[in-house]
Write an enzyme that holds these catalytic residues in place. Structure first.
Site, mmCIF file in Angstrom:
data_model
loop_
_atom_site.group_PDB
_atom_site.id
_atom_site.type_symbol
_atom_site.label_atom_id
_atom_site.label_comp_id
_atom_site.label_asym_id
_atom_site.label_seq_id
_atom_site.Cartn_x
_atom_site.Cartn_y
_atom_site.Cartn_z
ATOM 1 N N VAL A 153 -42.512 24.651 6.196
ATOM 2 C CA VAL A 153 -42.611 24.249 7.289
ATOM 3 C C VAL A 153 -41.733 22.656 7.353
ATOM 4 C CG1 VAL A 153 -44.239 22.957 8.604
ATOM 5 C CG2 VAL A 153 -45.473 24.758 7.222
ATOM 6 N N GLU A 154 -41.657 22.020 6.833
ATOM 7 C CA GLU A 154 -41.452 20.786 6.733
ATOM 8 C C GLU A 154 -39.387 21.015 6.738
ATOM 9 O OE1 GLU A 154 -42.374 18.003 7.003
ATOM 10 O OE2 GLU A 154 -44.486 18.335 7.220
#
Length: 375
Positions: A153-154
C-alpha cells in the site's frame, strides 16, 4: 502513504551527492564505507513550484538556531540545511484536506490498492523474501500478510517511494502549513518535530539532509517511515550493523513488524470480524462514538444491535464497530479488534487498515501463505 497523514513513517542511508549549494561539514557527510550502498539517481532540478530559500526568512533561521541548541547539533550545519530548503506549493496542496462533505467511498479506495499490479509485485516480494517474512512472523507474531500489505500500500514494494526532497516537505509543512486546515497549529507543530528528528538522524548517520527523497509529507523508504518513527522503530534485521529502509528488504520487514510490536500487536488475534446489523435494536450513535477504538465487549455490542457470529462472540477482548462509507451505496460495517486498531496507528484511517489487510490477504492467497484473517 498512507496517507491520511497521521503517522507514518522511514529513513536513513540512501543518499549520495551533496545537493548544489550545500556545504555539509566533513563529519556529517555520508561515509565512504557506505557510499556504494547509498548511491541514487541524480536528483531532478528544483520543482517549478518551489519558493525562495528559507534562508531568506529570518524567523525560520531563528528556529533553526533553536533546533541546533536543543538537539546539540552544529549550528552552521543546521542553518545551512534549513536555509537551503524551499517552500513547495504542491506539498501545501497535497496536505490540504478535501472540501467538507466530500463523500468517502470504500469500494473506490479499495480498488486503488487491491489490484493486479500491486498483487503481482507483492507475490514477487513475498517469494524473494519468504524466509525473512517467516522469521519476522515467528519472532514478533505479526503476520507476513500484514507486513506485505503495508509495504504494498505504501510504495508498491519500493516502486514509488516519493520524489520530494524530504527537507523541503518538512520545512514547508512546519513553516507554511495551509491556514485553512482545521488543525493547522497541531499539524505544523508535528512537522516541526519531524524536521528536528530528521536533522538529528541525518547528523547521526552522517547523511546529507539535502539529498534524501520521500513523500510530500516527509515519509521515506519502502515502508514510508517518518523520521521520528525511524528513530524509534527501525531495526537492523539483516545483521550488517546499520539500518537501511531504502535498500534492505530484511530491515524493512523487521522494522514494520517492530512498529506493530510497539503498538501492542497480539499474536494470533484476528484483525476484524464480519457483522450484520439489526435495525430494530441498533444503537448506532453509541457504537460509533468511540470511532475505531475497541470499546465494547462482544456481548455489549450484540446488545446494541450488532449481529456477531460465534467466533466473534467468543473474542477475548473489546471490539469497535467500524463504518466504511460507500458513497451513495450502503456502508460496510466490521467489528475491529485491537490488532485492527494497531494497523491504524501506522495511518489513522480505517479505510487504510482494511486495504492493508485485504491486499496482504490477496498476495497471501497467490503465494499460498496464511491470511491475517482466517477464512
Amino acid at each position: 502513504m498512507i496517507f491520511s497523514l497521521r503517522l507514518i513513517a522511514t529513513f536513513l542511508i540512501a543518499a549520495c551527492a551533496v545537493s548544489a549549494g550545500a556545504s555539509t561539514p566533513k563529519h556529517h557527510k555520508l561515509t565512504a564505507k557506505h557510499a556504494h550502498r547509498a548511491k541514487v539517481a541524480t536528483p531532478p532540478p528544483a520543482a517549478a513550484n518551489a519558493g525562495p530559500l528559507y534562508a531568506t526568512r529570518p524567523e525560520v533561521m531563528l528556529i533553526a538556531d533553536d533546533i541546533a541548541q536543543r538537539r546539540n547539533l552544529d549550528r552552521d550545519w543546521v542553518r545551512n540545511a534549513v536555509g537551503q530548503s524551499r517552500m513547495v506549493a504542491s506539498v501545501v496542496r497535497a496536505i490540504t484536506p478535501p472540501a467538507v462533505g466530500t463523500p468517502k467511498n470504500w469500494a473506490l479506495y479499495r480498488s486503488r490498492f487491491v489490484e493486479p499490479i500491486r498483487i503481482r509485485a507483492g507475490v514477487k516480494f513475498w517469494q524473494d523474501n519468504r524466509e525473512t517474512l517467516e522469521r519476522a512472523e515467528r519472532e514478533t507474531g505479526v503476520p507476513a500478510s500484514i507486513i506485505v500489505g503495508i509495504i504494498g500500500v505504501e510504495t508498491i514494494y519500493g516502486q514509488q517511494t516519493g520524489t520530494y526532497r524530504v527537507i523541503d516537505a518538512l520545512t514547508t509543512l512546519a513553516f507554511d502549513f495551509p491556514g485553512a486546515h482545521p488543525r493547522k497549529a497541531e499539524r505544523a507543530a508535528f512537522f516541526l518535530s519531524e524536521l528536528e528528528a530528521f536533522l538529528s538522524l541525518t547528523a547521526r548517520t552522517q547523511t546529507d539532509p539535502l539529498a534524501l527523497r520521500g513523500s510530500y509529507a516527509g515519509a521515506m523508504g519502502l515502508p514510508q517511515f517518518m523520521p521520528s518513527s525511524w528513530a524509534k522503530y527501525a531495526i537492523d534485521f539483516d545483521g550488517d550493523s546499520r539500518v537501511d529502509l531504502f535498500h534492505s528488504a530484511p530491515d524493512v520487514i523487521g522494522s514494520v513488524a517492530n512498529y506493530f510490536v510497539a503498538y501492542k500487536w497480539q499474536r494470533d488475534l484476528p484483525t476484524h470480524y464480519p457483522v450484520q446489523l439489526d435495525p430494530a435494536r441498533l444503537d448506532r450513535v453509541t457504537l460509533l462514538a468511540p470511532d475505531i477504538v475497541p470499546s465494547f465487549t462482544p456481548q455489549a455490542m450484540a446488545d446494541k444491535g450488532v449481529l456477531l457470529d460465534a467466533t466473534a462472540l467468543a473474542h477475548p477482548g473489546k471490539l469497535a464497530l467500524v463504518e466504511l462509507q460507500n458513497g451513495a451505496d450502503a456502508p460496510l460495517y466490521i467489528a475491529g479488534t485491537d490488532n485492527f486498531y494497531a494497523i491504524t496507528r501506522y495511518n489513522w484511517s480505517s479505510y487504510y487498515a482494511l486495504a492493508v489487510i485485504e491486499l496482504g490477504n490477496a498476495v497471501a492467497a497467490a503465494v499460498g501463505g496464511a491470511p491475517a484473517v482466517p477464512k
